[in-house]
Design a protein around this motif. Structure first.
Motif, PDB file in Angstrom:
ATOM      1  N   ASP A 193       0.936  -1.337   0.077  1.00  0.00           N
ATOM      2  CA  ASP A 193       0.074  -0.035   0.016  1.00  0.00           C
ATOM      3  C   ASP A 193       1.136   1.289  -0.076  1.00  0.00           C
ATOM      4  OD1 ASP A 193      -2.649  -0.908  -0.166  1.00  0.00           O
ATOM      5  OD2 ASP A 193      -2.619  -1.482   2.007  1.00  0.00           O
ATOM      6  N   HIS A 194       1.986   1.320  -0.950  1.00  0.00           N
ATOM      7  CA  HIS A 194       2.746   2.241  -0.829  1.00  0.00           C
ATOM      8  C   HIS A 194       2.265   3.756  -1.338  1.00  0.00           C
ATOM      9  CE1 HIS A 194       6.165   0.592   0.748  1.00  0.00           C
ATOM     10  NE2 HIS A 194       6.803   0.035  -0.415  1.00  0.00           N
ATOM     11  N   SER A 195       1.043   3.460  -2.404  1.00  0.00           N
ATOM     12  CA  SER A 195       0.112   4.544  -2.703  1.00  0.00           C
ATOM     13  C   SER A 195      -1.283   4.005  -2.303  1.00  0.00           C
ATOM     14  CB  SER A 195       0.007   4.406  -4.393  1.00  0.00           C
ATOM     15  OG  SER A 195       1.318   5.045  -4.625  1.00  0.00           O
ATOM     16  N   PRO A 196      -2.102   5.211  -2.231  1.00  0.00           N
ATOM     17  CA  PRO A 196      -3.637   4.577  -1.757  1.00  0.00           C
ATOM     18  C   PRO A 196      -4.369   3.751  -2.952  1.00  0.00           C
ATOM     19  CG  PRO A 196      -3.210   7.135  -1.794  1.00  0.00           C
ATOM     20  CD  PRO A 196      -2.133   6.527  -2.253  1.00  0.00           C
ATOM     21  N   ARG A 197      -4.973   2.675  -2.468  1.00  0.00           N
ATOM     22  CA  ARG A 197      -5.522   1.832  -3.446  1.00  0.00           C
ATOM     23  C   ARG A 197      -6.378   2.428  -4.573  1.00  0.00           C
ATOM     24  NH1 ARG A 197      -6.886  -3.126   0.644  1.00  0.00           N
ATOM     25  NH2 ARG A 197      -4.858  -3.416   1.509  1.00  0.00           N
ATOM     26  N   ASN A 198      -7.184   3.437  -4.351  1.00  0.00           N
ATOM     27  CA  ASN A 198      -8.015   4.170  -5.444  1.00  0.00           C
ATOM     28  C   ASN A 198      -7.216   4.842  -6.337  1.00  0.00           C
ATOM     29  OD1 ASN A 198      -7.452   6.159  -3.526  1.00  0.00           O
ATOM     30  ND2 ASN A 198      -8.929   7.552  -4.525  1.00  0.00           N
ATOM     31  N   VAL A 199      -5.846   5.338  -5.985  1.00  0.00           N
ATOM     32  CA  VAL A 199      -5.075   5.985  -7.015  1.00  0.00           C
ATOM     33  C   VAL A 199      -4.260   4.865  -7.595  1.00  0.00           C
ATOM     34  CG1 VAL A 199      -2.762   7.356  -7.091  1.00  0.00           C
ATOM     35  CG2 VAL A 199      -4.637   7.916  -5.356  1.00  0.00           C
ATOM     36  N   GLN A 200      -4.029   3.579  -7.038  1.00  0.00           N
ATOM     37  CA  GLN A 200      -3.275   2.527  -7.829  1.00  0.00           C
ATOM     38  C   GLN A 200      -4.269   2.248  -8.970  1.00  0.00           C
ATOM     39  OE1 GLN A 200      -1.413  -0.812  -5.886  1.00  0.00           O
ATOM     40  NE2 GLN A 200      -1.368   0.615  -3.785  1.00  0.00           N
ATOM     41  N   ARG A 201      -5.663   1.992  -8.608  1.00  0.00           N
ATOM     42  CA  ARG A 201      -6.431   1.535  -9.776  1.00  0.00           C
ATOM     43  C   ARG A 201      -6.661   2.510 -10.892  1.00  0.00           C
ATOM     44  NH1 ARG A 201      -9.600  -0.344  -4.750  1.00  0.00           N
ATOM     45  NH2 ARG A 201     -10.426   1.570  -4.479  1.00  0.00           N
ATOM     46  N   ASP A 202      -6.743   3.976 -10.637  1.00  0.00           N
ATOM     47  CA  ASP A 202      -6.712   4.899 -11.555  1.00  0.00           C
ATOM     48  C   ASP A 202      -5.585   4.758 -12.335  1.00  0.00           C
ATOM     49  OD1 ASP A 202      -8.026   7.074 -12.849  1.00  0.00           O
ATOM     50  OD2 ASP A 202      -6.286   8.182 -11.906  1.00  0.00           O
ATOM     51  N   VAL A 203      -4.356   4.651 -11.913  1.00  0.00           N
ATOM     52  CA  VAL A 203      -3.102   4.799 -12.485  1.00  0.00           C
ATOM     53  C   VAL A 203      -2.771   3.529 -13.509  1.00  0.00           C
ATOM     54  CG1 VAL A 203      -0.436   5.045 -12.419  1.00  0.00           C
ATOM     55  CG2 VAL A 203      -2.153   6.220 -11.048  1.00  0.00           C
ATOM     56  N   PHE A 204      -3.478   2.420 -13.005  1.00  0.00           N
ATOM     57  CA  PHE A 204      -3.631   1.140 -13.634  1.00  0.00           C
ATOM     58  C   PHE A 204      -4.288   1.380 -14.950  1.00  0.00           C
ATOM     59  CE2 PHE A 204      -4.946  -3.486 -12.763  1.00  0.00           C
ATOM     60  CZ  PHE A 204      -4.249  -4.153 -13.898  1.00  0.00           C
ATOM     61  N   VAL A 205      -5.560   1.576 -14.647  1.00  0.00           N
ATOM     62  CA  VAL A 205      -6.262   1.768 -15.892  1.00  0.00           C
ATOM     63  C   VAL A 205      -5.876   2.686 -16.846  1.00  0.00           C
ATOM     64  CG1 VAL A 205      -8.727   2.963 -16.797  1.00  0.00           C
ATOM     65  CG2 VAL A 205      -8.554   1.126 -14.514  1.00  0.00           C
ATOM     66  N   GLN A 206      -5.254   3.955 -16.477  1.00  0.00           N
ATOM     67  CA  GLN A 206      -4.561   4.905 -17.520  1.00  0.00           C
ATOM     68  C   GLN A 206      -3.576   4.257 -18.298  1.00  0.00           C
ATOM     69  OE1 GLN A 206      -5.486   7.953 -17.885  1.00  0.00           O
ATOM     70  NE2 GLN A 206      -7.189   8.047 -16.471  1.00  0.00           N
ATOM     71  N   GLN A 207      -2.830   3.522 -17.653  1.00  0.00           N
ATOM     72  CA  GLN A 207      -1.693   2.675 -18.409  1.00  0.00           C
ATOM     73  C   GLN A 207      -2.436   1.480 -19.488  1.00  0.00           C
ATOM     74  OE1 GLN A 207       2.052   2.103 -16.181  1.00  0.00           O
ATOM     75  NE2 GLN A 207       0.803   2.399 -14.396  1.00  0.00           N
ATOM     76  N   MET A 208      -3.619   1.236 -19.013  1.00  0.00           N
ATOM     77  CA  MET A 208      -4.257   0.346 -20.027  1.00  0.00           C
ATOM     78  C   MET A 208      -4.472   0.964 -21.275  1.00  0.00           C
ATOM     79  SD  MET A 208      -6.542  -2.240 -17.864  1.00  0.00           S
ATOM     80  CE  MET A 208      -6.453  -2.370 -16.135  1.00  0.00           C
TER      81      MET A 208
END
Ligand SMILES: [Zn+2]
Ligand SMILES: [Zn+2]
Length: 260
Positions: A103-118
């Motif tokens: 959890d080095h970054s907040p989970r909602n931020v992780q999900r958003d950055v994941f989708v952006q890279q997709m």
């Protein structure tokens, strides 16, 4: 035997003193190509892998933001990733994904950055490399919704789940990459996943400098050690190491280099 280490952090400072020798040892051990994962220390530096691939002919690179660094990503990060994605030695976007262990970054931020890279990978039509830890359900849900329709595929790197999870990833078109963990005696779920993964979806990696396979467990990992993981996969699958090298090489070239 010609192997491809499909996931290595060759930019790590742990290789600063002897990077050239590490690459030489890998080539001498039969490693033909190494994919230099480009997530580095996170944004703003996005070229940790590309720099190495530009310098060393046998290397390919990825670009991306690791889930640990998701909170460092900005609109500028996405613009630069989109531009870099077209680089001829960039074979995939990642590693991206979710890490709910650290959890080095907040989970909602992780999900958003994941989708952006997709979205970036989809536009450039390159596969994605997935890091997932203690976040399997969310990872599969996001991939199913935002990635599977692209049919571009990708890699679940350093697979650390069991056969049921492997089936889920395979069902949405992923390749499964096994690293040093598969050589650990207690990793029975991972070993079972390695047995059931179809030959045409199998990949191999080190994730060096992390997670060295037995007999080097606990030491700094390096690409030459991928040979030990190939031996273990061969043993688990009732195959010869040469055959593991051949099929994982073919799979890599088909998925990441667009060769049939
Ligand atoms: Zn990872
Ligand atoms: Zn990694």
């Amino acid at each position: 035997m010609k192997l491809i280490d499909s996931h290595c952090h060759l930019d790590s400072e742990q290789f600063d003193a002897d990077r050239e020798a590490v690459i030489e040892r890998a080539l001498a051990a039969g490693v033909e190509h190494i994919v230099a994962i480009g997530t580095g220390d996170g944004p703003p530096d996005l070229e940790a892998g590309v720099r190495l691939a530009d310098h060393y002919a046998p290397l390919y690179a990825t670009i991306g933001v690791h889930p640990h660094d998701a909170s460092k990503a900005t609109d500028d990060t996405y613009r630069r990733l989109a531009a870099l994605a077209a680089h001829p030695k960039v074979v995939a976007i990642g590693e991206t994904g979710l890490d709910y262990h650290y959890d080095h970054s907040p989970r909602n931020v992780q999900r958003d950055v994941f989708v952006q890279q997709m979205l970036i990978a989809r536009d450039v039509r390159k596969p994605i490399v997935i890091h997932t830890r203690e976040a399997w359900a969310d990872t599969i849900a996001l991939l199913t919704e935002h990635w599977a329709p692209s049919k571009l595929g990708g890699i679940i790197h350093c697979f650390s789940e069991g056969p049921r999870e492997a089936e889920q990833a395979l069902a949405i078109g992923f390749h499964i990459s096994f690293g040093g963990i598969v050589t650990f005696p207690k990793a029975v779920g991972v070993q079972e996943a390695a047995r059931i993964t179809p030959t045409n979806r199998l990949l191999i990696e080190t994730d060096a400098p992390y997670l060295a396979p037995i007999p080097n467990r606990g030491k700094r990992n390096e690409p030459a050690f991928v040979v030990e993981t190939a031996r273990k996969l061969a043993q688990l699958r009732g195959a010869e190491p040469d055959e593991i090298a051949r099929v994982t090489g073919d799979n890599f070239r088909r998925l990441c280099l667009g060769m049939s």
